[in-house]
Motif scaffolding. Structure first.
Motif, PDB file in Angstrom:
ATOM      1  N   SER A  60      19.726  70.602  34.693  1.00 52.43           N
ATOM      2  CA  SER A  60      20.104  69.208  34.890  1.00 52.43           C
ATOM      3  C   SER A  60      18.885  68.311  34.718  1.00 52.43           C
ATOM      4  O   SER A  60      17.734  68.765  34.796  1.00 52.43           O
TER       5      SER A  60
ATOM      6  N   LEU B 273      21.594  57.705  41.055  1.00 57.65           N
ATOM      7  CA  LEU B 273      21.820  58.940  40.305  1.00 57.65           C
ATOM      8  C   LEU B 273      22.804  58.763  39.160  1.00 57.65           C
ATOM      9  O   LEU B 273      23.124  59.740  38.472  1.00 57.65           O
TER      10      LEU B 273
ATOM     11  N   LEU C  77      18.650  65.859  36.842  1.00 54.98           N
ATOM     12  CA  LEU C  77      18.677  65.240  38.172  1.00 54.98           C
ATOM     13  C   LEU C  77      17.288  64.865  38.675  1.00 54.98           C
ATOM     14  O   LEU C  77      17.091  63.750  39.181  1.00 54.98           O
TER      15      LEU C  77
ATOM     16  N   THR D 219      23.044  60.710  35.547  1.00 56.10           N
ATOM     17  CA  THR D 219      22.630  62.109  35.620  1.00 56.10           C
ATOM     18  C   THR D 219      23.542  62.979  34.758  1.00 56.10           C
ATOM     19  O   THR D 219      24.761  62.843  34.793  1.00 56.10           O
TER      20      THR D 219
ATOM     21  N   THR E 127      24.407  66.985  33.900  1.00 56.51           N
ATOM     22  CA  THR E 127      24.264  68.365  34.348  1.00 56.51           C
ATOM     23  C   THR E 127      24.976  69.285  33.371  1.00 56.51           C
ATOM     24  O   THR E 127      26.131  69.027  33.007  1.00 56.51           O
TER      25      THR E 127
END
Length: 697
Positions: free
Chosen positions: A550, A496, A552, A499, A501
């Motif tokens: 996000s 991750l 993600l 990432t 956000t």
């Protein structure tokens, strides 16, 4: 080699006493009269005095005996590899010993746990006169000694603890600091140390959970001084090569046979050079069912896979083991335990709170795609529900009995009249995953589901904004907390990193709820937070699972993240993550009456419910298969594993010791006077026997 009491060398002057005794110890001559003496005239006596040593062998024994006694009184010691920083003034100290599984690692046949006894002896020898010392370990059930002026109490407790083969859990060295601080605080009430100074000496290994986990201070006025169990802080010793089973899991293989399962996992080789061949065994119900050969690279992973046909409807115990590793320096992590069954479907219901025709903005598109691509896809049965369908089922008396995990994705809030039924279903064992978004109403969630939320919701926040500023920034995701059960067996980063956000939901801090943060943002704000509720579990993601807040769901780690969260939330299947717990982790058992737990070593533990509808098994330090009988209810099975994170023995540089005030460096000292005392006793016995022999001649 050095001497702790060098002034005792003055006793060597006493070596002249035996020599003087032997020179003066002549027998008095006897007068013998005979008749011819009366014809001799008197004259002046001529005295001739001749001194010579009598009984040379006896003299040598006595000189050697006296020499050994003097040397023993000087307390000779040899310097070990570990060096410790010790305050040079009288102070209160607590020794904190690492009791985790990684301390079983052996170097040259000596485990780090045994080596920590020598490191503790070095500290006890170096403490200034007037200091008080106590003892705690990272194991909450380990020895505990109050502060006292006699270090022998602590030394004896450590020796007894090491000799008793302590239970090996997955505690970090940092986790023992609160108990050490409490001991210092308690001792300081009404009877402070001579100088009022307090220190924690933490003894452990160079792993990320050992010395590297320590902060510079345990409290505002209590520094933490790291002590290497083996080696030096500035020069860690190399890690010996060892093997461990990194992971093992299974999924149904119905395309082969309705009773077939596919078991896969990985072997990790720690250290080494080149390649090494290994044999991996599959043992089903105690019998070897299959064997496969793998080749493990240096400091790398080797994957394996078995296909087994014959898994019945009920759970069958199985184990994956590494064969022919009798000389492994870290024994105990070469097996993983499983329960196999032919039917093990996990029913997942996803409630889409923000459907959209555009896939990138549909709330559940990325989640459904990730679950379809996961390794558990064959086990997961995913159903989609609209918010009104969920409400209708609960209003009609359907308690979602066929749902193992419920996902609320950006749902405004459950209706007020169905919230009690939803809480009851989670308390009965259903898993609940809540993800937020623009539609979520914090007040309604807190009012209707606040009882089961890990933390109460506050409001969404645009990351990086502040009063008077319009520009927004993005925030990254920090590495996961590998001690959280969701990430059991994970090594390193989840996938991750990178990432970004833009918006997150803030939460109300409340330590009394017992929530655990599994994943955080780089600012420290919780990203994924969890909490048990009754027999079920709840997970809360503080950002969206679509592209609105996000990126993600675009990261490679989103697939294993979704798989791990759902597996952890499922508490009703032996093949799920909920059926695998770490050694030492309490196991909550749904039961209305006493339950009987059958342990891997043949014991039967009867547990009464601790509260309504739940018993708790805390003695889970023995890896293996556990079976729980609950009267007429369906038996429950689960497996206990060694935490694979404890097998990661790579050296991680600890923080340098915080030096505050007058400190001196003291070497790890190994006493060498005990053999001298034993040799002196042998010489004393020889001297006694020799004198008795001379007397009888």
């Amino acid at each position: 080699m050095s001497l702790l009491a060098p002034l005792m060398l003055l006793g060597l002057l006493g070596l002249g006493l035996p020599l003087l005794a032997h020179l003066r110890g002549r027998e008095e001559p006897k007068r013998v009269r005979f008749a011819g003496l009366r014809f001799l005239g008197a004259s002046d006596e001529v005295v001739t005095q001749r001194r010579r040593v009598r009984d040379g062998l006896l003299l040598l024994l006595r000189l050697a005996l006296l020499l050994l006694l003097v040397l023993a009184l000087t307390r000779p010691v040899s310097t070990g590899d570990a060096r410790v920083a010790v305050l040079g003034e009288p102070h209160d100290a607590v020794l904190l010993l690492d009791a985790s599984f990684s301390m079983n690692l052996a170097r040259d046949g000596v485990s780090l746990r045994s080596a920590s006894e020598d490191a503790a002896a070095a500290i006890l020898e170096a403490l200034p006169p007037g200091s008080r010392v106590g003892l705690v370990t990272t194991d909450p059930g380990g020895p505990r000694r109050e502060l006292g002026a006699d270090p022998e109490r602590v030394r004896a407790a450590i020796a007894e603890w090491v000799a008793a083969a302590p239970r090996a859990g997955a505690w970090t060295l940092e986790s023992g600091l609160p108990r050490a601080v409490a001991l210092l605080r308690q001792a300081g009430e009404g009877q402070p140390g001579a100088a009022g100074r307090r220190v924690v000496y933490a003894i452990g290994d160079f792993t990320g959970r050992g010395l590297a986990s320590l902060p510079p201070t345990a409290a505002a006025d209590i520094p933490v001084l790291p002590v290497a169990a083996s080696g030096r802080l500035d020069d860690p010793p190399p890690v010996p090569e060892h093997m461990s089973l990194e992971s093992a899991s299974w999924v149904p293989a119905r395309e082969i046979d309705p009773r077939a399962v596919r078991i896969s996992g990985a072997v990790r080789r720690h250290g080494g050079a080149g390649e090494r061949g290994l044999a991996v065994l599959l043992r089903v119900d105690g019998e070897v069912a299959a064997r496969v050969e793998v080749v493990a690279p240096a400091d790398g992973l080797a994957a394996f896979e078995f296909t087994h046909i014959g898994a019945g409807v009920g759970p069958t115990p199985a184990s994956v083991e590494l064969a022919e590793l009798a000389d492994d320096p870290l024994p105990g992590d070469e097996a993983r335990h499983l329960w196999l069954t032919g039917e093990d479907n996990v029913e997942v219901a996803i409630v889409n709170g923000d459907p959209s025709e555009m896939r990138a903005h549909d709330e559940v598109y990325f989640l459904a795609t990730a679950l379809a691509a996961s390794a558990s896809a064959r086990r997961l049965r995913i159903h989609s529900l609209a918010p009104d369908q969920l409400a209708a089922r609960l209003r009609d008396g359907d308690r979602l009995a066929d749902v193992d995990v419920l996902v609320l994705a950006n749902l405004r809030a459950p209706a007020e009249d169905i919230a009690p039924a939803l809480r009851e279903r989670v308390a009965a064992g259903m898993g609940l995953w809540i993800s937020v978004g623009d539609r979520v109403e914090a007040g309604a969630y807190n009012e209707r589901l606040g009882e089961l939320l890990p933390l109460l919701l506050r409001e969404p926040l645009v990351v990086g904004t502040a009063p008077g500023r319009n520009e927004a920034h993005s925030e990254g995701v920090a590495p996961p907390d590998l001690t959280h059960p969701i990430f059991l067996g994970l090594q390193g980063e989840l996938g991750l990193l990178g990432t970004r956000t833009r918006r997150v939901f803030l939460l109300e801090p409340d330590p009394s709820r017992g929530a655990e943060v599994a994943l955080s943002f780089t600012s420290g704000a919780p990203a994924l937070i969890s909490r048990p509720f009754g027999r079920g579990r709840v997970a809360l993601l503080t950002t969206s699972i679509d592209r609105d807040w996000s990126d993600l769901p675009l990261r490679p780690g989103f697939v294993p993240l979704a798989e791990r969260v759902l597996s952890w939330l499922d508490t009703g299947h032996p093949g799920a993550a909920a059926g695998q717990i770490v050694a030492g982790e309490p196991r909550r058992i749904a039961a209305d009456g006493p339950v009987t737990v059958h342990t891997p070593d043949g014991r039967e533990l009867v547990l009464p419910p601790e509260r309504a509808g739940e018993a708790v098994l805390r003695d889970t330090y023995l890896p293996g298969h556990y079976r729980v009988t609950r009267g007429d209810a369906t038996p429950l099975t689960f497996a206990v594993q060694r935490d694979p994170g404890e097998s990661d023995t790579r050296n991680v540089a600890p923080r340098p010791p915080s030096r505050d005030g007058d400190q001196v460096l003291a070497a790890a000292l190994h006493p060498r006077w005990r053999p001298l005392v034993l040799l002196a006793a042998a010489l004393l016995l020889a001297e006694t026997l020799l004198r008795a022999r001379r007397r009888n001649q």
